[in-house]
Write a protein that holds these residues in place. Structure first.
Motif, PDB file in Angstrom:
ATOM      1  N   ARG A 180       0.851  -1.193   0.000  1.00  0.00           N
ATOM      2  CA  ARG A 180       0.000   0.000   0.000  1.00  0.00           C
ATOM      3  C   ARG A 180       0.883   1.238   0.000  1.00  0.00           C
ATOM      4  O   ARG A 180       1.771   1.383   0.845  1.00  0.00           O
ATOM      5  CB  ARG A 180      -0.934   0.024   1.210  1.00  0.00           C
ATOM      6  N   ALA A 181       0.631   2.131  -0.933  1.00  0.00           N
ATOM      7  CA  ALA A 181       1.399   3.367  -1.013  1.00  0.00           C
ATOM      8  C   ALA A 181       0.883   4.372   0.011  1.00  0.00           C
ATOM      9  O   ALA A 181      -0.322   4.456   0.270  1.00  0.00           O
ATOM     10  CB  ALA A 181       1.308   3.956  -2.416  1.00  0.00           C
ATOM     11  N   PHE A 182       1.806   5.128   0.585  1.00  0.00           N
ATOM     12  CA  PHE A 182       1.444   6.114   1.596  1.00  0.00           C
ATOM     13  C   PHE A 182       2.166   7.409   1.294  1.00  0.00           C
ATOM     14  O   PHE A 182       3.392   7.457   1.250  1.00  0.00           O
ATOM     15  CB  PHE A 182       1.846   5.602   2.987  1.00  0.00           C
ATOM     16  N   ARG A 183       1.372   8.449   1.009  1.00  0.00           N
ATOM     17  CA  ARG A 183       1.952   9.755   0.698  1.00  0.00           C
ATOM     18  C   ARG A 183       1.352  10.797   1.620  1.00  0.00           C
ATOM     19  O   ARG A 183       0.316  11.385   1.314  1.00  0.00           O
ATOM     20  CB  ARG A 183       1.703  10.117  -0.760  1.00  0.00           C
ATOM     21  N   SER A 193       7.297  23.248  15.034  1.00  0.00           N
ATOM     22  CA  SER A 193       6.248  22.945  16.010  1.00  0.00           C
ATOM     23  C   SER A 193       5.937  21.459  16.012  1.00  0.00           C
ATOM     24  O   SER A 193       5.945  20.817  14.954  1.00  0.00           O
ATOM     25  CB  SER A 193       4.971  23.722  15.678  1.00  0.00           C
ATOM     26  N   PRO A 194       5.666  20.886  17.170  1.00  0.00           N
ATOM     27  CA  PRO A 194       5.308  19.457  17.213  1.00  0.00           C
ATOM     28  C   PRO A 194       3.960  19.227  16.544  1.00  0.00           C
ATOM     29  O   PRO A 194       3.011  19.982  16.773  1.00  0.00           O
ATOM     30  CB  PRO A 194       5.241  19.157  18.721  1.00  0.00           C
ATOM     31  N   PRO A 195       3.842  18.257  15.675  1.00  0.00           N
ATOM     32  CA  PRO A 195       2.581  18.012  14.973  1.00  0.00           C
ATOM     33  C   PRO A 195       1.519  17.453  15.910  1.00  0.00           C
ATOM     34  O   PRO A 195       1.840  16.733  16.854  1.00  0.00           O
ATOM     35  CB  PRO A 195       2.963  16.968  13.918  1.00  0.00           C
ATOM     36  N   PRO A 196       0.276  17.780  15.704  1.00  0.00           N
ATOM     37  CA  PRO A 196      -0.803  17.203  16.510  1.00  0.00           C
ATOM     38  C   PRO A 196      -0.819  15.684  16.348  1.00  0.00           C
ATOM     39  O   PRO A 196      -0.553  15.157  15.271  1.00  0.00           O
ATOM     40  CB  PRO A 196      -2.065  17.837  15.907  1.00  0.00           C
ATOM     41  N   ASP A 197      -1.137  14.972  17.418  1.00  0.00           N
ATOM     42  CA  ASP A 197      -1.153  13.516  17.372  1.00  0.00           C
ATOM     43  C   ASP A 197      -2.094  13.014  16.281  1.00  0.00           C
ATOM     44  O   ASP A 197      -1.827  12.015  15.607  1.00  0.00           O
ATOM     45  CB  ASP A 197      -1.590  12.941  18.725  1.00  0.00           C
ATOM     46  N   LEU A 198      -3.218  13.710  16.113  1.00  0.00           N
ATOM     47  CA  LEU A 198      -4.216  13.250  15.162  1.00  0.00           C
ATOM     48  C   LEU A 198      -3.693  13.308  13.732  1.00  0.00           C
ATOM     49  O   LEU A 198      -4.120  12.544  12.878  1.00  0.00           O
ATOM     50  CB  LEU A 198      -5.482  14.119  15.287  1.00  0.00           C
ATOM     51  N   LEU A 199      -2.753  14.215  13.479  1.00  0.00           N
ATOM     52  CA  LEU A 199      -2.241  14.405  12.131  1.00  0.00           C
ATOM     53  C   LEU A 199      -0.815  13.899  11.975  1.00  0.00           C
ATOM     54  O   LEU A 199      -0.154  14.217  11.002  1.00  0.00           O
ATOM     55  CB  LEU A 199      -2.315  15.891  11.758  1.00  0.00           C
ATOM     56  N   LYS A 205       0.441   6.194   9.321  1.00  0.00           N
ATOM     57  CA  LYS A 205       1.038   5.066   8.615  1.00  0.00           C
ATOM     58  C   LYS A 205       0.831   3.773   9.381  1.00  0.00           C
ATOM     59  O   LYS A 205       0.510   2.718   8.792  1.00  0.00           O
ATOM     60  CB  LYS A 205       2.529   5.329   8.391  1.00  0.00           C
ATOM     61  N   LEU A 206       0.998   3.819  10.695  1.00  0.00           N
ATOM     62  CA  LEU A 206       0.791   2.627  11.518  1.00  0.00           C
ATOM     63  C   LEU A 206      -0.658   2.169  11.462  1.00  0.00           C
ATOM     64  O   LEU A 206      -0.942   0.960  11.434  1.00  0.00           O
ATOM     65  CB  LEU A 206       1.208   2.904  12.965  1.00  0.00           C
ATOM     66  N   GLU A 207      -1.578   3.121  11.441  1.00  0.00           N
ATOM     67  CA  GLU A 207      -2.994   2.768  11.341  1.00  0.00           C
ATOM     68  C   GLU A 207      -3.288   2.092  10.004  1.00  0.00           C
ATOM     69  O   GLU A 207      -4.072   1.135   9.928  1.00  0.00           O
ATOM     70  CB  GLU A 207      -3.851   4.018  11.517  1.00  0.00           C
ATOM     71  N   LEU A 208      -2.674   2.588   8.933  1.00  0.00           N
ATOM     72  CA  LEU A 208      -2.849   1.955   7.630  1.00  0.00           C
ATOM     73  C   LEU A 208      -2.262   0.543   7.628  1.00  0.00           C
ATOM     74  O   LEU A 208      -2.820  -0.375   7.010  1.00  0.00           O
ATOM     75  CB  LEU A 208      -2.186   2.789   6.538  1.00  0.00           C
ATOM     76  N   GLN A 209      -1.151   0.369   8.328  1.00  0.00           N
ATOM     77  CA  GLN A 209      -0.534  -0.955   8.408  1.00  0.00           C
ATOM     78  C   GLN A 209      -1.469  -1.943   9.104  1.00  0.00           C
ATOM     79  O   GLN A 209      -1.642  -3.080   8.649  1.00  0.00           O
ATOM     80  CB  GLN A 209       0.796  -0.870   9.167  1.00  0.00           C
ATOM     81  N   VAL A 210      -2.086  -1.506  10.199  1.00  0.00           N
ATOM     82  CA  VAL A 210      -3.030  -2.360  10.922  1.00  0.00           C
ATOM     83  C   VAL A 210      -4.241  -2.670  10.049  1.00  0.00           C
ATOM     84  O   VAL A 210      -4.699  -3.822   9.959  1.00  0.00           O
ATOM     85  CB  VAL A 210      -3.464  -1.693  12.240  1.00  0.00           C
ATOM     86  N   GLU A 211      -4.763  -1.646   9.396  1.00  0.00           N
ATOM     87  CA  GLU A 211      -5.921  -1.823   8.514  1.00  0.00           C
ATOM     88  C   GLU A 211      -5.606  -2.793   7.384  1.00  0.00           C
ATOM     89  O   GLU A 211      -6.421  -3.662   7.031  1.00  0.00           O
ATOM     90  CB  GLU A 211      -6.334  -0.469   7.940  1.00  0.00           C
ATOM     91  N   LEU A 212      -4.412  -2.663   6.817  1.00  0.00           N
ATOM     92  CA  LEU A 212      -4.010  -3.543   5.725  1.00  0.00           C
ATOM     93  C   LEU A 212      -3.891  -4.986   6.207  1.00  0.00           C
ATOM     94  O   LEU A 212      -4.364  -5.916   5.549  1.00  0.00           O
ATOM     95  CB  LEU A 212      -2.688  -3.064   5.138  1.00  0.00           C
ATOM     96  N   GLU A 229       2.940 -11.181   3.058  1.00  0.00           N
ATOM     97  CA  GLU A 229       3.475 -10.079   3.846  1.00  0.00           C
ATOM     98  C   GLU A 229       2.769  -8.794   3.440  1.00  0.00           C
ATOM     99  O   GLU A 229       2.402  -8.629   2.271  1.00  0.00           O
ATOM    100  CB  GLU A 229       4.979  -9.915   3.616  1.00  0.00           C
ATOM    101  N   VAL A 230       2.589  -7.888   4.391  1.00  0.00           N
ATOM    102  CA  VAL A 230       1.936  -6.605   4.101  1.00  0.00           C
ATOM    103  C   VAL A 230       2.902  -5.470   4.405  1.00  0.00           C
ATOM    104  O   VAL A 230       3.626  -5.499   5.396  1.00  0.00           O
ATOM    105  CB  VAL A 230       0.628  -6.438   4.905  1.00  0.00           C
ATOM    106  N   HIS A 231       2.903  -4.481   3.533  1.00  0.00           N
ATOM    107  CA  HIS A 231       3.807  -3.345   3.700  1.00  0.00           C
ATOM    108  C   HIS A 231       3.106  -2.057   3.311  1.00  0.00           C
ATOM    109  O   HIS A 231       2.502  -1.975   2.236  1.00  0.00           O
ATOM    110  CB  HIS A 231       5.053  -3.510   2.834  1.00  0.00           C
ATOM    111  N   VAL A 232       3.176  -1.062   4.187  1.00  0.00           N
ATOM    112  CA  VAL A 232       2.765   0.296   3.850  1.00  0.00           C
ATOM    113  C   VAL A 232       4.051   1.086   3.639  1.00  0.00           C
ATOM    114  O   VAL A 232       4.871   1.218   4.543  1.00  0.00           O
ATOM    115  CB  VAL A 232       1.914   0.928   4.962  1.00  0.00           C
ATOM    116  N   VAL A 233       4.230   1.603   2.425  1.00  0.00           N
ATOM    117  CA  VAL A 233       5.501   2.215   2.055  1.00  0.00           C
ATOM    118  C   VAL A 233       5.266   3.637   1.570  1.00  0.00           C
ATOM    119  O   VAL A 233       4.367   3.893   0.754  1.00  0.00           O
ATOM    120  CB  VAL A 233       6.204   1.406   0.951  1.00  0.00           C
TER     121      VAL A 233
END
Length: 288
Positions: A180-183, A193-199, A205-212, A229-233
């Motif tokens: 799965r491609a991730f952009r 600035s530290p990014p918001p956790d939600l964003l 990416k980790l959520e996409l990995q779990v979903e995949l 094997e599953v990979h989010v790249v």
């Protein structure tokens, strides 16, 4: 509805012979009938020959082309059922008309005569876009080495694409990589600035990995002999698939999609893959 078949388009080119061999091997694995279609135009645009002369030449050479294919099949796959025909009206039209859902249509990546400029021209694209069945474009390395790579995008079609990929991997006894491609988009906050956790891109990416991984579980249960094997790249989906094709034996993608594979076969991503893949590409469509 007749049983599913393997349908391959041929001409007199060496690339066509490679596609025929690929199709024969697949028909042998599947125990399916192999339908060989020599599709020819009755005339060629911008040709110096008259339509009558062109049609005569095509008719004269067609038996020779079919005889060569028949001899090859007798050597490569003597036990499969075959049907060899010449169809006038154009290669793409002949292949599309011959196919039905559940079939597998096979075309080569270069050729001459009616299969001229496959990939660079319109025949391959027309078949890929309009065939009611899955389509394989035979190009690059065709020795069968390497596993199968399937592009996953989470679209409604993704389940059908996964099924096709698992089915092909089971038939070959080879491993499967689900990619799965991730952009991540450009952050809307200052870099310091530290990014918001939600964003957070890493969290997404980790959520996409779990979903995949969860999406693949039912397929792994249905095809227990397939190691997957599953990979989010991160990266451009077209480039990722082309890079994966360097070591794969087959790349499987959907005919439609969204997300990481938006526009496949409709825009630059699909065209890029069909031009640059280092191994055969299977464009999956539902069997019904």
């Amino acid at each position: 509805m007749r049983p599913a078949e393997i349908i391959v388009g041929i001409d007199a080119s060496p690339e066509s012979r490679i596609a025929l061999r690929w199709a024969a091997d697949e028909a042998t694995r599947r125990g399916r009938k192999l339908r060989v279609v020599h599709g020819v135009h009755s005339r060629w645009p911008d040709s110096a020959f008259s339509p009558e002369h062109a049609q005569f030449a095509a008719q004269r050479h067609a038996p020779e082309i079919l005889a060569g294919a028949r001899a090859d099949l007798a050597q490569w796959a003597p036990d499969i059922e075959t049907d060899l025909t010449t169809e006038f009206g154009g290669a793409a039209a002949a292949l599309v008309a011959a196919a039905q859902p559940g079939d597998l249509v096979v075309v080569g990546n270069r050729g001459h005569s009616t299969f001229a400029a496959l990939l660079a021209g319109s025949t391959c694209q027309q078949v890929a876009l309009h065939a009611p069945a899955s389509v394989v474009v035979v190009r690059g390395r065709t020795n069968g080495a390497g596993g199968i790579v399937v592009g996953f995008d989470g679209s409604p079609m993704a389940g059908e694409v996964l099924t096709t990929a698992f089915d092909m991997a089971e038939a070959r006894g080879c491993p499967l990589t689900v990619l799965r491609a991730f952009r991540p988009s450009t952050p809307a906050w200052p870099a310091e600035s530290p990014p918001p956790d939600l964003l957070n891109a890493m969290t997404a990416k980790l959520e996409l990995q779990v979903e995949l991984a969860e999406s693949v579980v039912p397929m792994s249960e249905k095809y227990p002999t397939v190691t997957a094997e599953v990979h989010v790249v991160g990266g451009d989906p077209a480039d990722l698939l082309v890079e994966a094709s360097r070591t794969a034996g087959l790349v499987v993608v959907g005919s439609r999609g969204h997300g990481g594979f938006t526009g496949l076969l409709l825009g630059s991503v699909g065209l890029h893959l069909m031009h640059h893949s280092r191994c055969p590409v299977l464009i999956a469509r539902p069997a019904s």
